[in-house]
Each structure stands twice: as C-alpha cells, then as structure tokens.
Enzyme design. Structure first.
Site, PDB file in Angstrom:
ATOM      1  CE  LYS A 175      -2.226   2.260   3.985  1.00 56.62           C
ATOM      2  NZ  LYS A 175      -1.071   2.963   4.399  1.00 56.62           N
ATOM      3  CG  ASN A 176       2.440   2.716   3.477  1.00 57.84           C
ATOM      4  OD1 ASN A 176       1.263   3.013   3.266  1.00 57.84           O
ATOM      5  ND2 ASN A 176       2.931   2.551   4.697  1.00 57.84           N
TER       6      ASN A 176
END
Ligand SMILES: CC(=O)N[C@H]1[C@@H](OP(=O)(O)OP(=O)(O)OC[C@H]2O[C@@H](n3ccc(=O)[nH]c3=O)[C@H](O)[C@@H]2O)O[C@H](CO)[C@@H](O)[C@@H]1O
Ligand SMILES: C=C(OP(=O)(O)O)C(=O)O
Length: 436
Positions: free
Chosen positions: A22-23
């Site tokens: 996600k990051n």
C-alpha cells in the site's frame, strides 16, 4: 454494522500470499501523473480501499485510469486539473502526495489540508518547506493548502528535521522535473522510497541515493509512462508473521522479503520465533513459549510504527513484562483500551506501554481505531477464549486485502458479517451524517 468475528484457539498452518505494498503503490500512482507522454502500467496493485481513493483522486483531476485485476493503467497525457477536494483527503491522507507531482508539472496544486487522525496530528510542514526551498509559494487557508510556482521549480538543498516518508516522496517527485539539482538530507530510507525512485528513474528521472539518508535528484525536462511492478507489502507480511507466531503455527509467508523486515524478524527471534528463508518467501514457526522483549519504533531501518500494535498483541502472550516505546507518532496507542476489553494487562506510561504477559485473553466487542489497530485486534482474537467481534472495518480495508479469507485459509475460525438489516441502516445513516 459489518464485523469480523474471530473465535480463538486454532493454530495457523499453510501458505499465505503477500500483496503489493500500500505505501509503495500510493506514491507511485501519484507520480504517474507526471508522465506527459505514454501510459503507465502499474502491476501488483493491491485491491485496497486506499487504491480506489487514489484512483478517484486522479480521475477527478481528469486523468484516465483503469484498474483491471492487479494492474492499473494511468494515462495523464491530456492536461489535468490541479485540485484534490476534501472528500478524498478526509478518506486518505496520502492524497497529499499529488502536491509535488502537480506542482512540478503544472506549477500549481491545491489539496484539502489533511487533518489529524487517530494516530497523531500529522502535519505536512516538511513537505511545504521543501516546495518553498524550490521556489514555490505556499498558501494555507479555508481548509486548503495551495502551492504555486510562476517559474519552473529550482533544485535546492532541503534538510528534513525528521526523515518523513511523505515529505521525502513529495520533494523527490517535485524535484524530478525541477531545474538543476536537489539534495534531500536526512531523507527517509524506507523500501517504499526506493520503489518510488525506481519508478521515477524508469520514467526518465535522475534520482540517486534512494534508501540512504542523502538523495540527489537532477531535474529533467519531461517524464514518460512506463511499466512497473510494486514491491511486496512488508507490513502485511509482518502481520501474517505474527499470526503464525501467536498461534504457535507454521506458516510460509509467500513474497515476504526478509531484507525489508530485519528489525521485526530480529525482535520476533528474541521472543523465540523461528524463521527459515525459502525460495518463495519466509517460513515462520511459533514457539511453545514466547519470551518478553522491549522495543522502540523508529524510522526505517528501525522498528516500524506500522507493526507496533500487532507486536503488542504478540507480547500479551510472552512470559514476562515487555515495554513498547512509540517515537514516530505521538498518539498511536488507541488499541490499548481495546486490548483491555479483552482482559489484557497493558498500561500507558507517557510514550511507552507496559505489557504484562502472559494473559488469558477473552473475546469481546472491540473497534478498529486505525488499520493496524484493527489487524492487532484480529490477531489477539485468534488466541482469545470465545468470540471477538471487531467493528469499524473501513480502517482495516484501507490496508488489508481479504484478511478474513487469508486467515481462514490458514485454519482460523473467522468470518466477516454484514450485521442485521437494522444495524446496516443505522451504519448507513451514521456514514451520511459524518460525511456532511
Ligand atoms: C502512505 C504512507 O506511506 N504512510 C506511511 C508514512 O506516513 P507519513 O508519510 O504520513 O509519515 P511521516 O514519515 O511523514 O511521519 C513521521 C513523523 O513525522 C512527522 N511529520 C511528518 C511530515 C511533516 O511535514 N512534519 C512532521 O512533523 C509526523 O507527524 C510523524 O510524527 O510513514 C509512516 C511512518 O513510517 C507510516 O506509519 C505510514 O504508514
Ligand atoms: C498509518 C498508516 O497509513 P497512512 O499513512 O496511510 O494513514 C499505516 O499504513 O499504518
């Protein structure tokens, strides 16, 4: 109200696959709007609520963007609008990552000012300091932050007071199209920074030193669309590593990269957990008895704050007292109260939490106060006596793809329920009221 219901007591065994990070994917999607020629094809994209929000931000700005299975195609060739309204930023702070790319490409960007959240106040002063050093003007008012540059951005030396991940990314992206050389000192060193730099370099940028504390960016005229595959999610991997350890199980975490997980592996080894590198990932074997340990969250390569609450769940079962000190965010202990509902012996002292183990956890109704807190409560539920019902799933959906299905496939007694008709109507009304 939608809930995840876990009945504790099952040992987890088998294989679980890690998604794209996600990051890493969020800044990469933001950077893709800098491609004035050609489409970007981003592979290994996790099906997360945050990805949908970032996709909506780009669509709102007039980019053409399609998500098909795990591939996202972004076409930003035609001129884009440069504004991201509150409805997106309120859902996901990472929307501020469009500031740097839009400023660099169009000389203007306007984004709703991100507020604080359950883990802390989370200002963006360091992002803005970087833009100002490159010659941009910054206006903050009426709930928006607006950045302008009449002339092309100029390369500059930017020292970050702390190695902020978001500030490093935003400044790196803005500098990619600036005139001359930018040097970011005390830059963040997270693997996601390296992934973004690799993506930018494929697009034609010149970024040197990502992954170290000094990043040099030599600005180029333009960037073009490319193909890129997102790195595996080390925090999702870490969460399943703890699921294996906490149940005394034996799980292969497929796709986990041990070089991204050194600090977590080292702490878990101190607690007695065993790790074996395999061709496709990392095998985790939980011990009969967990030992206590102490840890302090720090920027990478230190212990990640995004694993703090899950690690607390593990420490509840250690044979003795453990201490966790949170140094990255000032208020990331909301899960402590929820753990207490489950009979945990946990006490906040300033920026530390004292965890007394071992404890016989009891299932309870608990709320996910943020996405990692939600994951930690599910982990605690795996060992608790009886049923643990976790609500506020919107947080968990921001960062975990099908956590219920993945844990069930390892043998957990877990399901996701929609709640009663009446509960669903109340939840819908609450959602409407909170979005007013
Ligand atoms: C989408 C994303 O990648 N999110 C991650 C990113 O968040 P994010 O990029 O928001 O986190 P930062 O590294 O910027 O924040 C670290 C610390 O610096 C402070 N700060 C940050 C910027 C600024 O301008 N001024 C300032 O004071 C923050 O309040 C916080 O105390 O890194 C965090 C720290 O590893 C992770 O927990 C998040 O999962
Ligand atoms: C805090 C987190 O994310 P974000 O910065 O997107 O809120 C996280 O992933 O744990």
């Amino acid at each position: 109200m939608e809930k995840i219901i876990v009945r504790g007591g099952r040992q987890l065994n088998g294989t679980v696959k890690v998604e794209g990070a996600k990051n890493a994917v969020l800044p990469v999607i933001a950077a893709s709007v800098m491609a004035s020629k050609g489409k970007s094809k981003i592979h290994n994209v996790p099906a997360l609520a945050d990805v949908v929000t970032m996709k909506d931000v780009l669509s709102h700005m007039n980019a053409t963007i399609h998500l098909h299975h795990n591939t996202l195609i972004v076409d930003a060739e035609k001129p884009l609008t440069t504004e991201a309204p509150f409805e997106y930023v309120s859902k996901m702070r990472a929307s501020v990552l469009v500031l740097g790319p839009m400023l660099a490409r169009y000389g203007h960007a306007k984004v709703a000012m991100p507020g604080g959240c359950a883990i802390g106040s989370r200002p963006i002063d360091l992002h803005l300091k970087g833009f100002e050093a490159m010659g941009a003007e910054v206006h903050v008012g009426n709930g928006f932050v607006e950045v302008f540059a009449d002339q092309p951005l100029q390369g500059a030396k930017v020292y970050l007071d702390m190695p902020s991940v978001g500030a490093t990314e935003n400044i790196m992206m803005a500098a990619a199209l600036a005139h001359g050389e930018t040097v970011i000192e005390n830059a963040a060193k997270e693997p996601e920074i390296v992934d973004l730099a690799n993506f930018l370099n494929k697009m034609g940028a010149n970024v040197i030193g990502a992954g170290t504390e000094i990043i040099k960016i030599i600005g180029v005229e333009s960037l073009h669309g490319v193909s890129h595959s997102i790195i595996p999610d080390r925090i999702e991997a870490g969460t399943y590593m703890i699921a294996a350890a906490i149940t005394g199980g034996n799980v292969l975490v497929e796709g986990a990269k041990s070089e991204h997980l050194r600090s977590l592996i080292s702490k878990m080894e101190e607690m007695g957990v065993q790790f074996f590198e395999e061709k496709n990932g990392l095998r985790v074997i939980g011990p009969k008895e967990l030992l206590p340990t102490d840890l302090k969250t720090l920027p990478h390569p230190g212990f990640p704050t995004d694993m703090q609450s899950q690690m607390m769940a593990l420490m509840l079962h250690a044979n003795g007292t453990s201490v966790i000190t949170e140094t990255v965010f000032e208020n990331r202990f909301m899960h402590v109260e929820e753990f207490r509902r489950m009979n945990a012996k946990v006490k906040i002292e300033g920026r530390s939490v004292i965890v007394e183990g071992p404890v016989a956890l009891e299932g309870a109704e608990v709320a996910a106060t943020d996405l990692r807190a939600g994951a930690a409560l599910i982990l605690a539920g795996l060992t608790a006596e009886g049923y643990t019902r976790v609500c506020e799933l919107k947080h968990i959906d921001r960062g975990y793809v099908d956590i219920t299905g993945k844990l069930a496939s390892l043998g957990a007694d877990i399901e996701r329920t929609k709640g009663t008709q009446e509960e669903m109507m109340v939840a819908e009304q609450m959602e409407k009221i909170s979005s007013l």
